[in-house]
Design a protein around this motif. Structure first.
Motif, mmCIF file in Angstrom:
data_model
loop_
_atom_site.group_PDB
_atom_site.id
_atom_site.type_symbol
_atom_site.label_atom_id
_atom_site.label_comp_id
_atom_site.label_asym_id
_atom_site.label_seq_id
_atom_site.Cartn_x
_atom_site.Cartn_y
_atom_site.Cartn_z
ATOM 1 N N SER A 1 88.726 23.042 0.539
ATOM 2 C CA SER A 1 88.720 21.806 -0.239
ATOM 3 C C SER A 1 89.408 22.097 -1.555
ATOM 4 C CB SER A 1 87.277 21.342 -0.486
ATOM 5 O OG SER A 1 87.260 20.196 -1.303
ATOM 6 N N LYS B 1 84.066 27.168 -9.003
ATOM 7 C CA LYS B 1 83.291 26.247 -8.161
ATOM 8 C C LYS B 1 82.041 25.778 -8.890
ATOM 9 C CE LYS B 1 81.046 25.810 -3.649
ATOM 10 N NZ LYS B 1 80.665 26.508 -2.389
ATOM 11 N N GLN C 1 89.074 17.607 -4.879
ATOM 12 C CA GLN C 1 88.255 17.076 -3.780
ATOM 13 C C GLN C 1 86.807 17.513 -3.913
ATOM 14 O OE1 GLN C 1 90.541 18.688 -0.560
ATOM 15 N NE2 GLN C 1 91.662 16.773 -0.191
ATOM 16 N N LEU C 2 86.598 18.771 -4.297
ATOM 17 C CA LEU C 2 85.225 19.258 -4.472
ATOM 18 C C LEU C 2 84.543 18.517 -5.616
ATOM 19 C CD1 LEU C 2 83.159 21.480 -3.521
ATOM 20 C CD2 LEU C 2 83.901 22.771 -5.514
ATOM 21 N N ARG C 3 85.242 18.295 -6.694
ATOM 22 C CA ARG C 3 84.689 17.564 -7.839
ATOM 23 C C ARG C 3 84.279 16.157 -7.415
ATOM 24 N NH1 ARG C 3 85.738 17.576 -13.311
ATOM 25 N NH2 ARG C 3 84.769 19.628 -13.326
ATOM 26 N N ALA C 4 85.073 15.512 -6.584
ATOM 27 C CA ALA C 4 84.776 14.143 -6.157
ATOM 28 C C ALA C 4 83.552 14.065 -5.258
ATOM 29 C CB ALA C 4 85.991 13.555 -5.437
ATOM 30 N N LYS C 5 83.204 15.181 -4.576
ATOM 31 C CA LYS C 5 82.073 15.189 -3.639
ATOM 32 C C LYS C 5 80.722 15.371 -4.312
ATOM 33 C CE LYS C 5 84.721 17.189 0.193
ATOM 34 N NZ LYS C 5 84.888 18.407 1.038
ATOM 35 N N ARG C 6 80.704 15.810 -5.554
ATOM 36 C CA ARG C 6 79.410 16.170 -6.173
ATOM 37 C C ARG C 6 78.535 14.943 -6.408
ATOM 38 N NH1 ARG C 6 80.407 17.605 -12.557
ATOM 39 N NH2 ARG C 6 81.450 15.664 -13.118
ATOM 40 N N THR D 1 91.620 26.204 -2.494
ATOM 41 C CA THR D 1 91.631 25.427 -1.249
ATOM 42 C C THR D 1 91.486 26.340 -0.041
ATOM 43 O OG1 THR D 1 93.039 23.758 -2.301
ATOM 44 C CG2 THR D 1 92.944 23.770 0.111
ATOM 45 N N LEU E 1 81.199 21.809 -10.166
ATOM 46 C CA LEU E 1 80.008 21.087 -9.709
ATOM 47 C C LEU E 1 79.042 20.780 -10.852
ATOM 48 C CD1 LEU E 1 79.281 23.006 -6.374
ATOM 49 C CD2 LEU E 1 80.277 20.723 -6.630
#
Length: 288
Positions: free
Chosen positions: A279, A244, A283-288, A274, A248
């Motif tokens: 997530s 994680k 998806q987590l990478r896209a949210k940063r 997940t 990020l």
């Protein structure tokens, strides 16, 4: 009027440095080790310890150890070395009566040496918070010698509280003899620290139990008693949290991160990630 002064009492030594590449081997006094902006690996006695932003390491007086820093960026170290008897004397003041302290206000003795469990501790406890506070003030060069002495005194008080808390954990183990409880606690923690230090390597249960000098069954049974979970679940949690952070804070691909933190299957990694963080890695990478 002359005021009688006590004889000088040794004071702790603070080491504050930064380095991207560093190796050292030797022994020292009772000490607290903290690091920022990277990881430092220690070997001390039978233990292996990884120290980073989120924890600190406590080592006993006279313990031989080695440390290794290998980073692409400077790692900041902030370590405090306590002279013999310093923490014990503060403990004596806490438990002595006012009458005793009035009769012997300047008594200082290093005879009753305390033994500490050598392990890492989370920065989110009271001692960790005090260490971070002192490190920040020290880095800003805003403390005079008086203020530093007061801060170090409070650190020692928190260390004594920590020592009592660890003794309570040891006493909760169900062995009859105290010496057995203490030794088992230390050995299980050695295995726990081994996982923390080398989670990104292809560890085996047998290897980890061997590092703790316990049989596999003995290690499994007592690890669950002490930590409330299994070694494998803790290993998986270490790898997921590391993944994680990399997702990020870096631009490495999901595949590279999967293998860099120790997983052997991209599909298994994605499924576990997940489930843990609700997530997917992408998806987590896209949210940063």
């Amino acid at each position: 009027m002359e005021i009688p002064l006590p004889r000088p009492v040794p004071v702790p030594f603070i080491l504050h440095e930064s380095s991207s590449q560093f190796d050292w081997k030797g022994s020292g006094s009772l000490s607290l080790k903290t690091f920022r902006n990277g990881k430092t690996l220690y070997e001390a006695g039978r233990g292996h310890f990884a120290v980073n932003n989120e924890n600190y390491l406590l080592l006993n007086e006279g313990q031989e150890y080695s440390l290794h820093i290998d980073s692409s960026t400077p790692v900041e170290s902030f370590c405090i070395f306590f002279p013999p008897g310093y923490v014990e004397e503060i403990g004596r003041n806490l438990i002595s009566s006012d009458l005793q302290l009035l009769d012997e206000p300047y008594r200082y003795s290093s005879a009753s040496k305390m033994e500490w469990v050598e392990r890492t501790y989370a920065m989110d406890n009271r001692l960790g918070a005090a260490l971070k506070h002192l490190r920040n003030l020290y880095s800003q060069d805003t403390l005079d010698s008086w203020a530093i002495t007061e801060q170090l005194h409070q650190l020692a008080v928190h260390m004594l509280d920590l020592h009592r808390n660890v003794q309570q954990e040891i006493n909760e183990l169900d062995m009859i003899r105290l010496s057995t409880r203490e030794e088992l606690y230390r050995r299980v923690y050695i295995g726990h620290e081994y996982i923390s230090a080398y989670y990104d390597q292809p560890l085996t249960l047998e290897q980890t139990a061997s590092a703790a000098q316990l049989s596999v069954n003995h290690f499994l049974r007592n690890y669950k008693k002490l930590f409330g979970t299994s070694p494998h679940r803790y290993l998986t949690e270490c790898r997921l949290l590391a993944a994680k952070r990399l997702l990020l804070d870096s631009d490495r691909s999901v595949t590279n991160i999967c293998y860099d933190v120790g997983f052997e299957s991209l599909g298994s990694f994605s499924s576990l990630f997940t489930r843990r963080f609700h997530s997917s890695p992408s998806q987590l990478r896209a949210k940063r």
